[in-house]
Design a protein around this motif. Structure first.
Motif, short mmCIF file in Angstrom:
data_model
loop_
_atom_site.label_atom_id
_atom_site.label_comp_id
_atom_site.label_asym_id
_atom_site.label_seq_id
_atom_site.Cartn_x
_atom_site.Cartn_y
_atom_site.Cartn_z
N ALA A 1 0.77 -1.37 -0.09
CA ALA A 1 0.03 -0.03 -0.19
C ALA A 1 0.86 1.16 0.07
O ALA A 1 0.56 2.54 -0.50
CB ALA A 1 -1.12 -0.15 0.97
N ALA A 2 2.36 1.24 0.40
CA ALA A 2 3.13 2.31 0.65
C ALA A 2 3.57 2.82 -0.35
O ALA A 2 3.42 3.61 -0.54
CB ALA A 2 4.37 1.89 1.79
N PHE A 3 4.03 1.82 -1.11
CA PHE A 3 4.52 1.57 -2.75
C PHE A 3 3.25 2.34 -3.02
O PHE A 3 3.80 3.53 -4.20
CB PHE A 3 4.93 0.54 -2.62
N PHE A 4 2.00 1.75 -3.52
CA PHE A 4 1.42 2.16 -4.58
C PHE A 4 0.81 3.82 -4.46
O PHE A 4 0.85 4.63 -4.70
CB PHE A 4 -0.08 1.64 -4.12
N VAL A 5 0.98 4.52 -2.69
CA VAL A 5 0.91 6.01 -2.30
C VAL A 5 2.19 6.59 -2.93
O VAL A 5 2.37 7.21 -3.70
CB VAL A 5 0.90 6.20 -0.84
N ALA A 6 3.47 5.53 -2.87
CA ALA A 6 4.77 6.55 -2.89
C ALA A 6 4.67 6.81 -4.91
O ALA A 6 5.91 8.07 -4.88
CB ALA A 6 6.01 5.67 -3.14
N ILE A 7 4.14 6.58 -5.41
CA ILE A 7 4.38 5.80 -6.92
C ILE A 7 3.26 6.80 -7.82
O ILE A 7 2.82 7.03 -9.16
CB ILE A 7 4.44 4.92 -7.78
N PHE A 8 2.27 7.47 -6.67
CA PHE A 8 1.03 7.76 -6.77
C PHE A 8 1.33 9.52 -7.76
O PHE A 8 0.43 10.12 -8.83
CB PHE A 8 0.16 8.39 -6.29
N PRO A 9 2.58 10.08 -7.52
CA PRO A 9 3.06 11.39 -8.15
C PRO A 9 2.89 11.18 -9.20
O PRO A 9 3.30 12.11 -10.57
CB PRO A 9 4.44 12.37 -7.18
N GLY A 10 3.98 9.82 -9.46
CA GLY A 10 4.22 10.11 -10.72
C GLY A 10 3.13 10.05 -11.83
O GLY A 10 3.16 10.29 -12.21
N ASN A 11 1.90 9.09 -11.25
CA ASN A 11 0.93 9.22 -12.16
C ASN A 11 0.00 10.51 -11.81
O ASN A 11 -0.40 10.71 -13.10
CB ASN A 11 -0.40 7.92 -11.37
#
Length: 150
Positions: free
Chosen positions: A90-100
């Motif tokens: 979950a933290a990984f998905f939050v961390a890459i969200f700025p890229g999206n």
């Protein structure tokens, strides 16, 4: 002795079969996504690294691919630590969200996302990935139960 089938494994762990299958599907998804970072989609992933990230874009793609492979394998194999792994995913998905968000804001075409609508739909799915990780691993349920005990 034969290995337990998914339904037996779920019953033995006290988990539902849908959660176990959700965890395995998410693990396979992350494993394949990570492999694609390092191979055939490497350039497409580079286009998603925001310009403000102070690292080489290829390095970011490689590191995120390695992280995805590691998390995918962990979801597939390390059931004993599924709750902790769920929080990490979950933290990984939050961390890459700025890229999206960056891809949407800069109108960067990549992965066939060549319109604001398609990029916006992808943004809407990122929180669902976070929820999927927390649901499938039982991380959210475990956290809620711990709050009731206090």
């Amino acid at each position: 002795m034969t290995p337990p089938q998914p339904a037996e494994a779920a019953a033995h762990s006290g988990r539902s079969l849908p959660r176990l299958l959700g965890q395995l599907a998410l693990g396979a998804f992350l494993l394949l996504a990570g492999i694609s970072h390092l191979t055939f989609n490497r350039e497409a992933f580079q286009a998603q690294v925001p310009a403000w990230v102070p690292l080489n874009t290829d390095l970011v793609v490689m590191l995120s691919g390695i992280a995805e492979i590691t998390l995918g394998i962990a979801l597939l194999a390390l059931h004993r630590w599924r709750v902790q792994i769920g929080w990490l995913v979950a933290a990984f998905f939050v961390a890459i969200f700025p890229g999206n968000i960056s891809q949407f804001a800069t109108a960067t075409d990549s992965f066939g996302l060549n319109s604001d609508l398609s990029r916006g739909i992808r943004l809407a799915f990122q929180p669902l990935l976070v929820l999927w990780a927390l649901w499938a691993t039982g991380a959210w349920r475990t956290w809620r139960k711990s709050r009731h005990r206090e």
